[in-house]
Design a protein around this motif. Structure first.
Motif, PDB file in Angstrom:
ATOM      1  N   SER A 127      15.510   9.503   4.443  1.00  0.00           N
ATOM      2  CA  SER A 127      16.751   9.209   5.466  1.00  0.00           C
ATOM      3  C   SER A 127      17.430  10.267   5.972  1.00  0.00           C
ATOM      4  CB  SER A 127      17.511   8.550   4.337  1.00  0.00           C
ATOM      5  OG  SER A 127      18.651   7.431   5.521  1.00  0.00           O
ATOM      6  N   LEU A 128      17.538  10.044   7.182  1.00  0.00           N
ATOM      7  CA  LEU A 128      18.438  11.854   7.620  1.00  0.00           C
ATOM      8  C   LEU A 128      19.494  11.687   8.115  1.00  0.00           C
ATOM      9  CD1 LEU A 128      15.582  12.556  10.495  1.00  0.00           C
ATOM     10  CD2 LEU A 128      15.808  13.465   8.871  1.00  0.00           C
ATOM     11  N   PHE A 129      19.768  10.221   8.044  1.00  0.00           N
ATOM     12  CA  PHE A 129      21.725   9.658   8.489  1.00  0.00           C
ATOM     13  C   PHE A 129      21.376   8.284   7.780  1.00  0.00           C
ATOM     14  CE2 PHE A 129      23.899   7.415  11.547  1.00  0.00           C
ATOM     15  CZ  PHE A 129      25.360   8.631  11.421  1.00  0.00           C
ATOM     16  N   THR A 130      22.422   7.536   7.582  1.00  0.00           N
ATOM     17  CA  THR A 130      22.927   6.674   6.856  1.00  0.00           C
ATOM     18  C   THR A 130      24.374   6.105   7.664  1.00  0.00           C
ATOM     19  OG1 THR A 130      21.264   6.553   5.289  1.00  0.00           O
ATOM     20  CG2 THR A 130      23.363   4.924   5.620  1.00  0.00           C
ATOM     21  N   ASP A 131      24.476   5.050   8.628  1.00  0.00           N
ATOM     22  CA  ASP A 131      26.408   4.329   8.605  1.00  0.00           C
ATOM     23  C   ASP A 131      26.031   2.805   8.660  1.00  0.00           C
ATOM     24  OD1 ASP A 131      28.763   5.006  10.154  1.00  0.00           O
ATOM     25  OD2 ASP A 131      27.842   4.428  11.455  1.00  0.00           O
ATOM     26  N   SER A 132      27.170   3.255   7.812  1.00  0.00           N
ATOM     27  CA  SER A 132      27.665   1.341   7.241  1.00  0.00           C
ATOM     28  C   SER A 132      28.341   0.794   7.696  1.00  0.00           C
ATOM     29  CB  SER A 132      27.593   2.411   5.415  1.00  0.00           C
ATOM     30  OG  SER A 132      26.491   1.992   4.949  1.00  0.00           O
ATOM     31  N   VAL A 133      28.346  -0.588   7.921  1.00  0.00           N
ATOM     32  CA  VAL A 133      29.940  -0.934   7.465  1.00  0.00           C
ATOM     33  C   VAL A 133      30.566  -2.243   6.418  1.00  0.00           C
ATOM     34  CG1 VAL A 133      29.327  -0.657   9.770  1.00  0.00           C
ATOM     35  CG2 VAL A 133      28.426  -2.879   9.436  1.00  0.00           C
ATOM     36  N   VAL A 134      31.429  -2.363   6.809  1.00  0.00           N
ATOM     37  CA  VAL A 134      32.122  -3.342   5.738  1.00  0.00           C
ATOM     38  C   VAL A 134      32.541  -4.722   5.939  1.00  0.00           C
ATOM     39  CG1 VAL A 134      33.908  -2.782   5.020  1.00  0.00           C
ATOM     40  CG2 VAL A 134      32.969  -3.608   3.250  1.00  0.00           C
ATOM     41  N   PHE A 135      32.083  -5.762   6.097  1.00  0.00           N
ATOM     42  CA  PHE A 135      32.591  -7.027   6.508  1.00  0.00           C
ATOM     43  C   PHE A 135      33.582  -7.864   4.879  1.00  0.00           C
ATOM     44  CE2 PHE A 135      29.529  -6.649   9.365  1.00  0.00           C
ATOM     45  CZ  PHE A 135      29.946  -7.586  10.150  1.00  0.00           C
ATOM     46  N   ARG A 136      34.582  -8.293   5.537  1.00  0.00           N
ATOM     47  CA  ARG A 136      35.356  -9.647   4.053  1.00  0.00           C
ATOM     48  C   ARG A 136      34.749 -10.286   4.415  1.00  0.00           C
ATOM     49  NH1 ARG A 136      39.031  -9.629  -0.292  1.00  0.00           N
ATOM     50  NH2 ARG A 136      39.017  -7.496   0.288  1.00  0.00           N
ATOM     51  N   VAL A 137      34.481 -11.345   4.117  1.00  0.00           N
ATOM     52  CA  VAL A 137      34.501 -13.327   3.938  1.00  0.00           C
ATOM     53  C   VAL A 137      35.799 -13.661   4.212  1.00  0.00           C
ATOM     54  CG1 VAL A 137      33.275 -14.900   3.000  1.00  0.00           C
ATOM     55  CG2 VAL A 137      32.418 -12.874   3.175  1.00  0.00           C
ATOM     56  N   ALA A 138      36.268 -14.255   5.026  1.00  0.00           N
ATOM     57  CA  ALA A 138      37.483 -15.076   5.542  1.00  0.00           C
ATOM     58  C   ALA A 138      37.886 -16.040   4.292  1.00  0.00           C
ATOM     59  CB  ALA A 138      37.610 -15.762   7.058  1.00  0.00           C
ATOM     60  N   PRO A 139      38.696 -16.201   3.893  1.00  0.00           N
ATOM     61  CA  PRO A 139      38.871 -17.109   2.699  1.00  0.00           C
ATOM     62  C   PRO A 139      39.292 -18.816   3.323  1.00  0.00           C
ATOM     63  CG  PRO A 139      41.233 -15.955   3.418  1.00  0.00           C
ATOM     64  CD  PRO A 139      39.779 -15.139   3.862  1.00  0.00           C
ATOM     65  N   TRP A 140      39.227 -19.438   1.943  1.00  0.00           N
ATOM     66  CA  TRP A 140      39.323 -21.038   2.596  1.00  0.00           C
ATOM     67  C   TRP A 140      40.811 -21.682   2.614  1.00  0.00           C
ATOM     68  CZ3 TRP A 140      41.358 -24.761  -0.600  1.00  0.00           C
ATOM     69  CH2 TRP A 140      41.977 -26.282   0.442  1.00  0.00           C
ATOM     70  N   ILE A 141      42.001 -21.691   3.732  1.00  0.00           N
ATOM     71  CA  ILE A 141      43.076 -21.846   3.429  1.00  0.00           C
ATOM     72  C   ILE A 141      43.392 -23.203   3.507  1.00  0.00           C
ATOM     73  CG2 ILE A 141      45.179 -21.166   4.530  1.00  0.00           C
ATOM     74  CD1 ILE A 141      43.856 -18.440   5.360  1.00  0.00           C
ATOM     75  N   MET A 142      44.007 -23.437   2.870  1.00  0.00           N
ATOM     76  CA  MET A 142      44.957 -24.481   2.542  1.00  0.00           C
ATOM     77  C   MET A 142      46.314 -24.782   3.554  1.00  0.00           C
ATOM     78  SD  MET A 142      44.779 -26.101  -1.158  1.00  0.00           S
ATOM     79  CE  MET A 142      45.939 -27.523  -1.045  1.00  0.00           C
ATOM     80  N   THR A 143      46.509 -25.920   4.289  1.00  0.00           N
ATOM     81  CA  THR A 143      47.930 -25.789   4.969  1.00  0.00           C
ATOM     82  C   THR A 143      48.880 -27.203   4.331  1.00  0.00           C
ATOM     83  OG1 THR A 143      46.424 -27.902   6.248  1.00  0.00           O
ATOM     84  CG2 THR A 143      46.667 -25.849   6.728  1.00  0.00           C
ATOM     85  N   PRO A 144      50.257 -26.257   4.206  1.00  0.00           N
ATOM     86  CA  PRO A 144      51.259 -27.531   3.339  1.00  0.00           C
ATOM     87  C   PRO A 144      51.361 -28.653   4.442  1.00  0.00           C
ATOM     88  CG  PRO A 144      52.543 -25.886   4.280  1.00  0.00           C
ATOM     89  CD  PRO A 144      50.529 -25.405   4.578  1.00  0.00           C
ATOM     90  N   ASN A 145      52.697 -29.770   4.009  1.00  0.00           N
ATOM     91  CA  ASN A 145      53.121 -30.487   4.520  1.00  0.00           C
ATOM     92  C   ASN A 145      53.969 -29.711   6.168  1.00  0.00           C
ATOM     93  OD1 ASN A 145      52.295 -31.869   3.369  1.00  0.00           O
ATOM     94  ND2 ASN A 145      54.206 -32.637   1.965  1.00  0.00           N
ATOM     95  N   THR A 146      54.013 -29.062   5.790  1.00  0.00           N
ATOM     96  CA  THR A 146      55.235 -28.151   7.503  1.00  0.00           C
ATOM     97  C   THR A 146      53.968 -28.248   8.156  1.00  0.00           C
ATOM     98  OG1 THR A 146      54.828 -25.956   6.119  1.00  0.00           O
ATOM     99  CG2 THR A 146      56.837 -27.827   5.707  1.00  0.00           C
ATOM    100  N   GLN A 147      53.317 -27.756   8.085  1.00  0.00           N
ATOM    101  CA  GLN A 147      52.872 -27.231   9.133  1.00  0.00           C
ATOM    102  C   GLN A 147      52.514 -28.891   9.738  1.00  0.00           C
ATOM    103  OE1 GLN A 147      52.729 -24.007   9.568  1.00  0.00           O
ATOM    104  NE2 GLN A 147      51.159 -24.891  10.225  1.00  0.00           N
ATOM    105  N   PRO A 148      52.476 -29.134  11.474  1.00  0.00           N
ATOM    106  CA  PRO A 148      52.092 -30.225  12.501  1.00  0.00           C
ATOM    107  C   PRO A 148      51.111 -31.070  12.282  1.00  0.00           C
ATOM    108  CG  PRO A 148      52.754 -28.626  13.460  1.00  0.00           C
ATOM    109  CD  PRO A 148      52.470 -27.611  12.443  1.00  0.00           C
ATOM    110  N   PRO A 149      50.564 -32.566  12.505  1.00  0.00           N
ATOM    111  CA  PRO A 149      49.803 -32.799  11.398  1.00  0.00           C
ATOM    112  C   PRO A 149      49.103 -33.197  12.492  1.00  0.00           C
ATOM    113  CG  PRO A 149      51.398 -34.782  11.763  1.00  0.00           C
ATOM    114  CD  PRO A 149      52.674 -32.391  11.919  1.00  0.00           C
ATOM    115  N   MET A 150      47.674 -33.522  12.461  1.00  0.00           N
ATOM    116  CA  MET A 150      46.910 -33.219  13.490  1.00  0.00           C
ATOM    117  C   MET A 150      45.890 -35.317  13.452  1.00  0.00           C
ATOM    118  SD  MET A 150      45.453 -29.631  13.897  1.00  0.00           S
ATOM    119  CE  MET A 150      44.358 -30.246  15.152  1.00  0.00           C
ATOM    120  N   ASP A 151      45.378 -34.330  12.515  1.00  0.00           N
ATOM    121  CA  ASP A 151      44.503 -36.387  12.081  1.00  0.00           C
ATOM    122  C   ASP A 151      44.674 -36.872  10.653  1.00  0.00           C
ATOM    123  OD1 ASP A 151      42.953 -36.041  14.509  1.00  0.00           O
ATOM    124  OD2 ASP A 151      41.380 -34.572  13.130  1.00  0.00           O
TER     125      ASP A 151
END
Length: 663
Positions: A281-305
């Motif tokens: 291997s002459l060269f290696t390029d690497s990238v990192v990701f973070r998996v997005a978290p699951w986020i709850m919404t409180p009563n103060t957020q506008p209702p949709m359904d």
């Protein structure tokens, strides 16, 4: 930049090497030297940068013909700033000398081919992939942070599929690509070079079950996209076509952060010399990701359904309750979704079955329903009826034992955004009930707790709810939105406030006014009788101590003052060691913007009005809230639940981007 690799020179024949743009290469000018040589000169062709590094204590930079003394240990470093057009079109020549004016004793020649290799992602979180020479191997939180983000591909874009998209190794819909994060491989260089060198995309074994990678081959058919990395493929030899300078990939998350997974995954591309044995291997390029978290919404957020179940029992149909929910949804301008009996199997507790949240990356966001492990009549509803295009699904199952009542999601809530001292929680903090610290009571299952803690962006707070028969936090707390600077109030059920109100009414001459007036088949209890009931008084004192313990935790962990808390009158009675609401639990309400669907308490009637309703109106309506009292006695309260337990609300996501915070 430190040299990445060393290339030795030979006096007998030219040396050939590949030099990657942006990567320095050390040329070994000391291993093969003519007998009697004392110094050397180095020259490079146009397009090469040649730098000699030396120790100023052992040598000084030469003048004139730039001959460097060999004994000084000078190092030659070369780099290229662009890819070559042809193989071996760049040259470095090193000449060795004895005496200062002598002829060269020998020459070493290095032929170089410049190649530009880069693996790039949305490092800057703009929604677009841009070429980057910066740090791609680390991930940083905060408004000045960087690092790519990955969504768990947990929706179902193809209606032909029976599972979530990440379960399929073949692309089921072109729309599915929008749920993935783009990644671009740049590979500029002569085609002939890639006859003897190959590009290999890799994922570490530890990350392979967390991420899937599809390669795009230029068409618009599903067959033009092939999964090349995933749980069963740790590496992929990139199929580069003649003249191809960019190859596009799409990356999907396969699982959320959890106790055994930090959320970070790494991908790399390597340029490999396939002509050497073993391959190098002459060269290696690497990238990192973070998996997005699951986020709850409180009563103060506008209702949709607004979700509610249609049920039938010995009391008949809950049609009147559904009508009340329809009116409430209309006032709040949100959509009412009624889950029919054939889908809920007469399980009315839709709040206990699931919790709505969302996931977000710079390029895409979609809602995700978290299915609780309670697995009763509504067990199949989230997966079969909510999972779909751009609507994801996640669950955590309890494998060794059955779920307890505390595993239902009436026992799961989230605060509005808060600041505690100097620490900000811009997405609020998750709340769930548990046993008293260091006791042996009921707790939410470890797999669920681990999941909630691992998301990191809504640092959980464990409360004490095991004193209740059902054991859910929604039985003693709720949040309501306000238009003032604070933006919300915490509502707490309060036996103390209720007894105080009844005492005031008795002193005003209304001691004979009765609780449960207007309800058939329910024994009436006058204010005088309730205040004289020592058992009810004792039960209320015990419950108040339990709620007060939580009050102090909430004040400390959410940064609240007494002015941020409203005490809602409520009595409880004990059945054995556990408490139940004595009359419909008003805190257990559904919040739709400024409209509150509150369980009708059937309190004592004074001057033609329920004194409990009037007290709650006086507390909440000055804040701009509208109190709508709804009868839930027969279909919910008698079964140890209330309006919040029997409804569920999907709300708008936060405008705040989770990656801008610092956990």
């Amino acid at each position: 930049m430190a040299p990445q690799r060393v290339v030795p020179l030979s006096l007998r024949k030219p040396t050939h090497a590949v030099c990657v743009v942006g990567v320095e290469m050390l040329v070994d000018v000391h291993s093969d030297v003519p007998r009697g040589a004392r110094s050397f000169e180095v020259a490079g062709s146009s397009g090469l940068e040649v730098i000699v590094f030396y120790d100023p204590e052992r040598a000084r930079e030469p003048t004139g013909r730039f001959r460097w003394p060999l004994h000084a240990g000078a190092d030659v470093v070369v780099s290229v700033d662009r890819a070559s057009k042809d193989v071996n079109d760049l040259k470095v020549k090193v000449s060795y000398f004895g005496e200062p004016e002598s002829q060269a004793l020998g020459h070493g020649v290095l032929y170089l081919t410049g190649v530009d290799i880069s693996l790039d992602v949305d490092r800057d979180r703009t929604g677009q992939v841009k070429r980057s020479r910066g740090d791609k191997k680390t991930w940083h939180w905060g408004p000045e942070g960087y690092g790519a983000i990955l969504l768990v591909n947990c929706d179902r874009d193809s209606l032909m599929s029976r599972d979530r998209d990440f379960a399929n190794s073949q692309l089921g819909s072109l729309a599915d690509l929008q749920d993935m994060s783009p990644m671009v491989l740049s590979c500029h260089g002569p085609d002939e070079l890639f006859d003897s060198h190959k590009l290999v995309l890799k994922v570490p074994s530890s990350d392979s079950k967390r991420v899937g990678v599809f390669c795009a081959r230029g068409g618009n058919a599903l067959s033009d996209y092939k999964q090349v990395l995933g749980p069963h493929n740790l590496s992929y030899k990139v199929e580069r076509q003649s003249g191809e300078q960019e190859i596009r990939f799409y990356v999907e998350g396969l699982t959320y952060p959890d106790a055994d997974f930090s959320g970070l995954v790494t991908l790399s591309i390597s340029l490999v010399d396939a002509g050497s044995l073993p391959e190098v291997s002459l060269f290696t390029d690497s990238v990192v990701f973070r998996v997005a978290p699951w986020i709850m919404t409180p009563n103060t957020q506008p209702p949709m359904d607004l979700y509610v179940c249609s049920v039938v029992d010995i009391n008949g149909s809950n049609g009147k309750f559904l009508d009340d929910m329809s009116y409430l949804a209309m006032k709040a301008n949100c959509k009412l979704i009624i889950c029919p009996r054939i889908e809920n199997r007469n399980d009315r507790w839709i709040q206990d079955e699931m919790e709505f949240g969302y996931i977000e990356a710079p390029h895409k966001s979609f809602p995700v329903v978290f299915d609780s492990p309670r697995n009763r009549g509504l067990k199949e509803f989230p997966f079969k009826k909510i999972l779909g295009p751009d609507f994801g699904y996640v669950t955590r199952e309890i494998l060794l034992s059955g779920a307890s009542s505390l595993d239902s999601f009436g026992n799961l809530d989230v605060s509005p955004p808060v600041t505690v001292g100097s620490k900000e929680y811009p997405l609020g903090r998750i709340l769930f009930g548990s046993s008293f610290p260091n006791s042996g009571g009921r707790r939410m299952a470890k797999v669920v707790r681990n999941f909630l803690y691992a998301q990191r962006v809504q640092a959980p707070v464990e409360l004490y709810s095991d004193w209740l028969s059902v054991g859910h936090v929604d039985e003693f707390l709720s949040f309501v939105p306000t238009s003032d600077k604070k933006g919300f109030r915490l509502l707490l059920a309060s036996p103390r406030a209720c007894l105080k109100l009844f005492q005031e009414k008795r002193e005003a001459g209304y001691g004979e006014a009765a609780q449960f007036e207007g309800l058939d088949r329910v024994a009436k209890r006058s204010i005088n009788e309730m205040l004289a009931d020592t058992s009810l008084q004792s039960d209320s004192l015990y419950v108040q101590k339990c709620i007060d313990w939580n009050r102090e935790v909430l004040k400390r962990e959410l940064g609240l003052t007494e002015g941020d808390i409203i005490d809602v009158p409520q009595l409880f009675s004990l059945k054995g060691p556990y408490a139940d609401a004595f009359f419909p639990d008003m805190v257990n309400m559904v919040v739709l913007g400024k409209y509150l669907g509150i369980p009708k308490p059937y309190g004592p009637i004074i001057d033609g009005r329920c004194c409990l309703e009037e007290e709650v109106r006086s507390l909440l309506e000055p804040l701009g809230l509208h109190c709508i009292f709804i009868d839930d006695y027969l279909f919910y309260h008698e079964l140890l639940g209330e309006i919040h337990c029997g409804t569920n609300v999907r709300r708008k996501p936060f405008p705040f981007k989770w990656w801008h915070m610092v956990p």
